[in-house]
Design a protein around this motif. Structure first.
Motif, PDB file in Angstrom:
ATOM      1  N   MET A   1       0.845  -1.201   0.000  1.00  0.00           N
ATOM      2  CA  MET A   1       0.000   0.000   0.000  1.00  0.00           C
ATOM      3  C   MET A   1       0.879   1.250   0.000  1.00  0.00           C
ATOM      4  N   VAL A   2       0.506   2.206  -0.834  1.00  0.00           N
ATOM      5  CA  VAL A   2       1.306   3.418  -0.950  1.00  0.00           C
ATOM      6  C   VAL A   2       1.080   4.329   0.253  1.00  0.00           C
ATOM      7  N   ASP A   3       2.159   4.769   0.866  1.00  0.00           N
ATOM      8  CA  ASP A   3       2.081   5.687   2.004  1.00  0.00           C
ATOM      9  C   ASP A   3       2.036   7.115   1.463  1.00  0.00           C
ATOM     10  N   TRP A   4       0.839   7.567   1.124  1.00  0.00           N
ATOM     11  CA  TRP A   4       0.700   8.894   0.524  1.00  0.00           C
ATOM     12  C   TRP A   4       1.101   9.990   1.499  1.00  0.00           C
ATOM     13  N   GLN A   5       0.789   9.800   2.785  1.00  0.00           N
ATOM     14  CA  GLN A   5       1.158  10.812   3.778  1.00  0.00           C
ATOM     15  C   GLN A   5       2.674  10.983   3.842  1.00  0.00           C
ATOM     16  N   GLY A   6       3.399   9.847   3.819  1.00  0.00           N
ATOM     17  CA  GLY A   6       4.853   9.916   3.840  1.00  0.00           C
ATOM     18  C   GLY A   6       5.418  10.554   2.590  1.00  0.00           C
ATOM     19  N   LEU A   7       4.832  10.234   1.435  1.00  0.00           N
ATOM     20  CA  LEU A   7       5.297  10.809   0.179  1.00  0.00           C
ATOM     21  C   LEU A   7       5.086  12.319   0.156  1.00  0.00           C
ATOM     22  N   ILE A   8       3.915  12.742   0.612  1.00  0.00           N
ATOM     23  CA  ILE A   8       3.623  14.181   0.627  1.00  0.00           C
ATOM     24  C   ILE A   8       4.568  14.901   1.580  1.00  0.00           C
ATOM     25  N   ARG A   9       4.840  14.268   2.711  1.00  0.00           N
ATOM     26  CA  ARG A   9       5.725  14.877   3.715  1.00  0.00           C
ATOM     27  C   ARG A   9       7.140  15.030   3.169  1.00  0.00           C
ATOM     28  N   GLU A  10       7.649  13.988   2.507  1.00  0.00           N
ATOM     29  CA  GLU A  10       8.986  14.071   1.929  1.00  0.00           C
ATOM     30  C   GLU A  10       9.037  15.142   0.840  1.00  0.00           C
ATOM     31  N   PHE A  11       7.987  15.213   0.037  1.00  0.00           N
ATOM     32  CA  PHE A  11       7.941  16.220  -1.032  1.00  0.00           C
ATOM     33  C   PHE A  11       7.983  17.625  -0.442  1.00  0.00           C
ATOM     34  N   ILE A  12       7.211  17.840   0.640  1.00  0.00           N
ATOM     35  CA  ILE A  12       7.185  19.165   1.269  1.00  0.00           C
ATOM     36  C   ILE A  12       8.559  19.510   1.840  1.00  0.00           C
ATOM     37  N   ILE A  13       9.202  18.533   2.495  1.00  0.00           N
ATOM     38  CA  ILE A  13      10.534  18.777   3.053  1.00  0.00           C
ATOM     39  C   ILE A  13      11.508  19.174   1.955  1.00  0.00           C
ATOM     40  N   LEU A  14      11.524  18.420   0.867  1.00  0.00           N
ATOM     41  CA  LEU A  14      12.434  18.722  -0.245  1.00  0.00           C
ATOM     42  C   LEU A  14      12.100  20.068  -0.879  1.00  0.00           C
ATOM     43  N   PHE A  15      10.815  20.363  -0.994  1.00  0.00           N
ATOM     44  CA  PHE A  15      10.405  21.644  -1.575  1.00  0.00           C
ATOM     45  C   PHE A  15      10.874  22.805  -0.706  1.00  0.00           C
ATOM     46  N   VAL A  16      10.764  22.634   0.621  1.00  0.00           N
ATOM     47  CA  VAL A  16      11.157  23.699   1.542  1.00  0.00           C
ATOM     48  C   VAL A  16      12.665  23.946   1.493  1.00  0.00           C
ATOM     49  N   VAL A  17      13.465  22.872   1.536  1.00  0.00           N
ATOM     50  CA  VAL A  17      14.914  23.063   1.608  1.00  0.00           C
ATOM     51  C   VAL A  17      15.489  23.529   0.264  1.00  0.00           C
ATOM     52  N   ILE A  18      14.864  23.145  -0.849  1.00  0.00           N
ATOM     53  CA  ILE A  18      15.340  23.623  -2.158  1.00  0.00           C
ATOM     54  C   ILE A  18      14.823  25.028  -2.430  1.00  0.00           C
ATOM     55  N   ASP A  19      13.609  25.323  -1.984  1.00  0.00           N
ATOM     56  CA  ASP A  19      13.027  26.667  -2.082  1.00  0.00           C
ATOM     57  C   ASP A  19      13.060  27.203  -3.516  1.00  0.00           C
ATOM     58  N   PRO A  20      12.283  26.626  -4.431  1.00  0.00           N
ATOM     59  CA  PRO A  20      12.300  27.074  -5.831  1.00  0.00           C
ATOM     60  C   PRO A  20      11.947  28.547  -6.004  1.00  0.00           C
ATOM     61  N   VAL A  21      10.975  29.044  -5.222  1.00  0.00           N
ATOM     62  CA  VAL A  21      10.551  30.434  -5.369  1.00  0.00           C
ATOM     63  C   VAL A  21      11.678  31.382  -4.991  1.00  0.00           C
ATOM     64  N   ASN A 139      15.715   2.689   5.228  1.00  0.00           N
ATOM     65  CA  ASN A 139      14.980   2.701   3.961  1.00  0.00           C
ATOM     66  C   ASN A 139      15.573   1.706   2.976  1.00  0.00           C
ATOM     67  N   SER A 140      14.706   0.994   2.277  1.00  0.00           N
ATOM     68  CA  SER A 140      15.151   0.065   1.239  1.00  0.00           C
ATOM     69  C   SER A 140      15.590   0.833   0.002  1.00  0.00           C
ATOM     70  N   ILE A 141      16.212   0.108  -0.940  1.00  0.00           N
ATOM     71  CA  ILE A 141      16.615   0.736  -2.193  1.00  0.00           C
ATOM     72  C   ILE A 141      15.400   1.316  -2.913  1.00  0.00           C
ATOM     73  N   ALA A 142      14.268   0.595  -2.840  1.00  0.00           N
ATOM     74  CA  ALA A 142      13.046   1.082  -3.478  1.00  0.00           C
ATOM     75  C   ALA A 142      12.582   2.394  -2.839  1.00  0.00           C
ATOM     76  N   ASP A 143      12.646   2.470  -1.500  1.00  0.00           N
ATOM     77  CA  ASP A 143      12.249   3.698  -0.800  1.00  0.00           C
ATOM     78  C   ASP A 143      13.153   4.859  -1.190  1.00  0.00           C
ATOM     79  N   GLN A 144      14.456   4.584  -1.276  1.00  0.00           N
ATOM     80  CA  GLN A 144      15.397   5.630  -1.648  1.00  0.00           C
ATOM     81  C   GLN A 144      15.187   6.067  -3.089  1.00  0.00           C
ATOM     82  N   ALA A 145      14.791   5.127  -3.950  1.00  0.00           N
ATOM     83  CA  ALA A 145      14.492   5.469  -5.349  1.00  0.00           C
ATOM     84  C   ALA A 145      13.276   6.384  -5.422  1.00  0.00           C
ATOM     85  N   VAL A 146      12.296   6.140  -4.551  1.00  0.00           N
ATOM     86  CA  VAL A 146      11.114   7.000  -4.505  1.00  0.00           C
ATOM     87  C   VAL A 146      11.510   8.411  -4.070  1.00  0.00           C
ATOM     88  N   THR A 147      12.385   8.497  -3.053  1.00  0.00           N
ATOM     89  CA  THR A 147      12.868   9.810  -2.608  1.00  0.00           C
ATOM     90  C   THR A 147      13.615  10.517  -3.725  1.00  0.00           C
TER      91      THR A 147
END
Length: 223
Positions: A1-21, A139-147
């Motif tokens: 089962m896909v952990d959508w909450q975890g995916l969204i959280r990682e995306f937000i963290i990466l978005f914040v630290v990269i700060d595209p705007v 994290n497994s290789i698959a998890d790291q690939a998702v990140t």
């Protein structure tokens, strides 16, 4: 089962630290005296350099750390402190775009690499975050690939913003970009505190009960 909450959280963290705007004013400065026909090429080059740097940290950052005998928990605590100090400069100090533009005015370097690719896109906070988010022991290789995929998605979004930089800057202005960057700093400070708590927990220095919203770094399993 896909952990959508975890995916969204990682995306937000990466978005914040990269700060595209926050990179928009830097890009506009770099391209101020560059022909418009070269703007897209410069944006692509900057994002490509940033992607290579961050992927290197994602793949080998923890290996390098462990090869010199560092424990991940210690790295999480130190990194959290550094992230927190970095967040404070974003909130109270000179804004990210202003400081990086000022530095570029002092150093005549290739604008696509410095300050745009580094440290604006591939910031110290982003380098640290990808190492923490891809803990080899958790994290497994698959998890790291998702990140890695989420990282590339954020970078693709950053590239899209840079390609639309002129229109977007007219809409929000430098002041707007500065305000957004400071808001990102508040979020980053929260991530930094979470990292310190996770590091203390992984070293068994504190015991934090499991919660629905897991910390950036999960507690170490009981022995």
């Amino acid at each position: 089962m896909v952990d959508w909450q975890g995916l969204i959280r990682e995306f937000i963290i990466l978005f914040v630290v990269i700060d595209p705007v926050g990179s928009l004013p830097v890009f506009l400065y770099v391209t101020a005296h560059v022909p418009r026909r070269l703007h897209a090429r410069l944006a692509i080059r900057a994002v490509l350099v940033a992607a290579i740097v961050l992927m290197v940290f994602l793949a080998g950052g923890q290996i390098l750390m462990e090869s010199i005998g560092m424990r991940l928990g210690s790295f999480q605590i130190a990194g959290g402190i550094i992230l927190f100090l970095f967040a404070l400069t974003m909130i109270f100090g000179e804004s990210k775009p202003e400081s990086e533009i000022g530095q570029a005015e002092r150093d005549h370097l290739d604008g696509a690499v410095f300050p745009l690719a580094m440290p604006s896109i591939a910031s110290p906070g982003a380098m640290l975050a990808v190492v923490i988010l891809t803990d080899n022991h958790r994290n497994s290789i698959a998890d790291q690939a998702v990140t890695a995929g989420l990282l590339l998605l954020v970078l693709a979004f950053t590239l899209g913003l840079l390609l639309l930089a002129t229109k977007l800057h007219k809409l929000i202005g430098r002041t707007g970009a500065s305000i957004i960057s400071r808001v990102m700093g508040i979020i980053l400070a929260t991530v930094a505190v979470d990292s310190v708590v996770g590091g203390l927990t992984s070293l068994n220095l504190i015991d934090v009960p499991a919660a629905a919203d897991a910390p950036l770094v999960a507690p170490a399993p009981e022995k």
